[in-house]
Design a protein around this motif. Structure first.
Motif, PDB file in Angstrom:
ATOM      1  N   PRO A 140      -2.024   7.483 -13.578  1.00 52.50           N
ATOM      2  CA  PRO A 140      -1.054   8.544 -13.234  1.00 52.50           C
ATOM      3  C   PRO A 140      -1.185   8.476 -11.686  1.00 52.50           C
ATOM      4  CG  PRO A 140      -3.411   9.153 -13.805  1.00 52.50           C
ATOM      5  CD  PRO A 140      -3.348   7.798 -14.280  1.00 52.50           C
ATOM      6  N   LEU A 141       0.157   9.062 -11.109  1.00 52.37           N
ATOM      7  CA  LEU A 141       0.088   9.180  -9.540  1.00 52.37           C
ATOM      8  C   LEU A 141       0.638  10.654  -9.377  1.00 52.37           C
ATOM      9  CD1 LEU A 141       2.300   5.783  -9.034  1.00 52.37           C
ATOM     10  CD2 LEU A 141       0.010   6.162  -8.318  1.00 52.37           C
TER      11      LEU A 141
ATOM     12  N   GLN B 242       2.175  -7.677 -11.535  1.00 49.05           N
ATOM     13  CA  GLN B 242       3.280  -7.100 -12.149  1.00 49.05           C
ATOM     14  C   GLN B 242       2.931  -5.706 -12.463  1.00 49.05           C
ATOM     15  OE1 GLN B 242       4.748  -9.347 -15.862  1.00 49.05           O
ATOM     16  NE2 GLN B 242       2.888 -10.400 -15.752  1.00 49.05           N
ATOM     17  N   HIS B 243       4.045  -4.917 -12.210  1.00 45.05           N
ATOM     18  CA  HIS B 243       4.160  -3.519 -12.116  1.00 45.05           C
ATOM     19  C   HIS B 243       5.560  -2.814 -12.432  1.00 45.05           C
ATOM     20  CE1 HIS B 243       5.251  -4.278  -8.267  1.00 45.05           C
ATOM     21  NE2 HIS B 243       5.612  -2.898  -8.160  1.00 45.05           N
ATOM     22  N   CYS B 244       5.614  -1.569 -12.427  1.00 48.10           N
ATOM     23  CA  CYS B 244       6.962  -0.588 -12.634  1.00 48.10           C
ATOM     24  C   CYS B 244       6.372   0.665 -12.374  1.00 48.10           C
ATOM     25  CB  CYS B 244       7.809  -1.055 -13.476  1.00 48.10           C
ATOM     26  SG  CYS B 244       7.159  -0.737 -15.336  1.00 48.10           S
ATOM     27  N   PHE B 245       7.106   1.489 -11.970  1.00 53.41           N
ATOM     28  CA  PHE B 245       6.937   3.075 -11.820  1.00 53.41           C
ATOM     29  C   PHE B 245       7.782   3.826 -12.847  1.00 53.41           C
ATOM     30  CE2 PHE B 245       5.664   1.335  -7.715  1.00 53.41           C
ATOM     31  CZ  PHE B 245       4.234   1.774  -7.646  1.00 53.41           C
ATOM     32  N   TYR B 246       7.256   4.776 -13.575  1.00 50.00           N
ATOM     33  CA  TYR B 246       7.877   5.795 -14.417  1.00 50.00           C
ATOM     34  C   TYR B 246       7.761   7.037 -13.763  1.00 50.00           C
ATOM     35  CZ  TYR B 246       7.993   2.322 -18.374  1.00 50.00           C
ATOM     36  OH  TYR B 246       8.086   1.015 -19.027  1.00 50.00           O
TER      37      TYR B 246
ATOM     38  N   MET C  44       0.978  -1.016  -0.051  1.00 54.12           N
ATOM     39  CA  MET C  44       0.022  -0.062  -0.013  1.00 54.12           C
ATOM     40  C   MET C  44       0.754   1.216  -0.186  1.00 54.12           C
ATOM     41  SD  MET C  44      -3.088  -0.910   2.243  1.00 54.12           S
ATOM     42  CE  MET C  44      -4.427  -2.325   1.980  1.00 54.12           C
ATOM     43  N   GLY C  45       0.530   2.309  -0.813  1.00 53.08           N
ATOM     44  CA  GLY C  45       1.392   3.591  -0.889  1.00 53.08           C
ATOM     45  C   GLY C  45       0.434   4.578  -0.878  1.00 53.08           C
ATOM     46  N   ILE C  46       1.298   5.855  -0.492  1.00 52.79           N
ATOM     47  CA  ILE C  46       0.888   7.231  -0.433  1.00 52.79           C
ATOM     48  C   ILE C  46       1.658   8.120  -1.313  1.00 52.79           C
ATOM     49  CG2 ILE C  46       0.483   9.093   1.092  1.00 52.79           C
ATOM     50  CD1 ILE C  46       0.745   6.298   3.023  1.00 52.79           C
ATOM     51  N   VAL C  47       1.508   8.742  -2.310  1.00 48.91           N
ATOM     52  CA  VAL C  47       2.428   9.675  -3.263  1.00 48.91           C
ATOM     53  C   VAL C  47       2.378  10.630  -2.426  1.00 48.91           C
ATOM     54  CG1 VAL C  47       2.732  10.798  -5.226  1.00 48.91           C
ATOM     55  CG2 VAL C  47       1.509   8.541  -5.243  1.00 48.91           C
ATOM     56  N   ALA C  48       3.828  11.031  -1.804  1.00 46.34           N
ATOM     57  CA  ALA C  48       4.168  12.206  -1.076  1.00 46.34           C
ATOM     58  C   ALA C  48       4.280  13.391  -1.565  1.00 46.34           C
ATOM     59  CB  ALA C  48       5.278  11.775   0.103  1.00 46.34           C
ATOM     60  N   SER C  49       5.092  13.379  -2.729  1.00 46.45           N
ATOM     61  CA  SER C  49       5.337  14.504  -3.585  1.00 46.45           C
ATOM     62  C   SER C  49       5.869  13.984  -4.921  1.00 46.45           C
ATOM     63  CB  SER C  49       6.482  15.299  -2.935  1.00 46.45           C
ATOM     64  OG  SER C  49       7.630  14.519  -2.909  1.00 46.45           O
ATOM     65  N   GLY C  50       5.720  14.936  -5.819  1.00 46.33           N
ATOM     66  CA  GLY C  50       6.222  14.652  -7.266  1.00 46.33           C
ATOM     67  C   GLY C  50       4.950  13.936  -7.864  1.00 46.33           C
TER      68      GLY C  50
ATOM     69  N   GLY D  88       4.235  10.681 -11.125  1.00 43.77           N
ATOM     70  CA  GLY D  88       4.613   9.529 -12.146  1.00 43.77           C
ATOM     71  C   GLY D  88       3.291   8.839 -12.520  1.00 43.77           C
ATOM     72  N   ARG D  89       3.842   7.500 -12.654  1.00 49.44           N
ATOM     73  CA  ARG D  89       2.713   6.814 -13.228  1.00 49.44           C
ATOM     74  C   ARG D  89       3.093   5.081 -12.797  1.00 49.44           C
ATOM     75  NH1 ARG D  89       4.391   7.509 -19.137  1.00 49.44           N
ATOM     76  NH2 ARG D  89       6.182   8.930 -18.193  1.00 49.44           N
ATOM     77  N   CYS D  90       2.080   4.355 -12.404  1.00 49.87           N
ATOM     78  CA  CYS D  90       2.364   2.900 -12.193  1.00 49.87           C
ATOM     79  C   CYS D  90       1.915   2.370 -13.443  1.00 49.87           C
ATOM     80  CB  CYS D  90       1.478   2.521 -11.289  1.00 49.87           C
ATOM     81  SG  CYS D  90       1.493   0.818 -10.849  1.00 49.87           S
ATOM     82  N   VAL D  91       2.809   1.468 -14.048  1.00 46.71           N
ATOM     83  CA  VAL D  91       2.528   0.860 -15.517  1.00 46.71           C
ATOM     84  C   VAL D  91       2.455  -0.591 -15.118  1.00 46.71           C
ATOM     85  CG1 VAL D  91       3.749   0.298 -17.764  1.00 46.71           C
ATOM     86  CG2 VAL D  91       3.928   2.368 -16.632  1.00 46.71           C
ATOM     87  N   THR D  92       1.461  -1.356 -15.868  1.00 45.97           N
ATOM     88  CA  THR D  92       1.194  -2.716 -15.555  1.00 45.97           C
ATOM     89  C   THR D  92       1.078  -3.181 -16.963  1.00 45.97           C
ATOM     90  OG1 THR D  92      -1.320  -2.686 -15.587  1.00 45.97           O
ATOM     91  CG2 THR D  92      -0.090  -2.159 -13.553  1.00 45.97           C
TER      92      THR D  92
END
Length: 221
Positions: free
Chosen positions: A169-170, A183-187, A151-157, A159-163
């Motif tokens: 968008p994040l 399966q995932h990664c972050f850009y 589980m996550g919280i976007v603190a700043s900035g 990006g994107r979660c890609v599956t």
């Protein structure tokens, strides 16, 4: 996206993973009155996204402001004008901790040029933990999986979660859950991004046979 759930912060329950192997819920508070969470059989991990909040449990009362994180056991009352994300782990008794603000870079190396800091350590090997993930600008992570939920919280900035199914968008204040083996990664692009991430389990940490006090206790036996 399959295995990835992202939501906007709001007061109350946001994501429910309480029927999984590591029963957990993600909750929120947006500065509207008093909100009560937690129980005698759960631990709450929190991160203040904006402003400041007043927190009160059975033993103490304290003010936590933007960029700070905490963990507490038992019923927790929250009020104030700030915004805070809360992750409640059922069936686990953690330790009271508070810290912050989060740093600009992680203390540990992570994949593909990212970094990580362990904000709230597992009390014992196998216990939950809270991390800061720092993604520099223009990151393209390798596709990967985790054996348990994240589980996550976007603190700043941002990006994107890609599956394999697409991308989401994040942005600051976004909260999300990655389900087991998804399966995932972050850009990121030019801004970079910081995420506060909860892991419900760990494969490192102190044990009865391996901890600093024990390891540095020397006898002549």
């Amino acid at each position: 996206l399959n295995g990835f759930i992202n939501k906007e912060l709001r007061t109350g329950e946001i994501i429910d993973e309480s029927t999984g192997m590591y029963p957990t819920k993600l909750l929120g508070y947006e500065g509207d009155g008093e909100f009560v969470a937690g129980s005698d059989t759960s631990t709450i991990y929190g991160y203040v996204i904006d402003g400041e909040v007043e927190l009160c449990n059975n033993e103490s009362h304290w003010t936590v402001r933007e960029g700070y994180y905490f963990s507490t056991v038992g019923e927790l009352k929250i009020q104030g004008t700030g915004k805070v994300a809360l992750i409640e782990r059922y069936g686990y008794r953690g330790m009271f901790q508070i810290g912050g603000p989060v740093e600009h870079r992680g203390r540990l190396a992570y994949i593909d040029g990212c970094s990580d800091s362990l904000l709230i350590h597992p009390a014992r090997k196998g216990d939950p933990c809270l991390n800061l993930l720092v993604f520099p600008p223009n990151i393209r992570q390798t596709m990967h999986i985790h054996p348990s939920i994240r589980m996550g919280i976007v603190a700043s900035g941002k990006g994107r979660c890609v599956t394999p199914q697409g991308e989401k968008p994040l942005v600051p204040g976004t909260v999300f859950c990655l389900q087991e083996m998804a399966q995932h990664c972050f850009y990121t692009d030019e801004s970079g991004m910081k995420i506060v991430a909860y892991h419900p389990d760990s494969d490192s940490g102190p044990s009865d046979e391996d901890h600093p006090m024990f390891n540095r206790t020397l006898t002549n036996r």
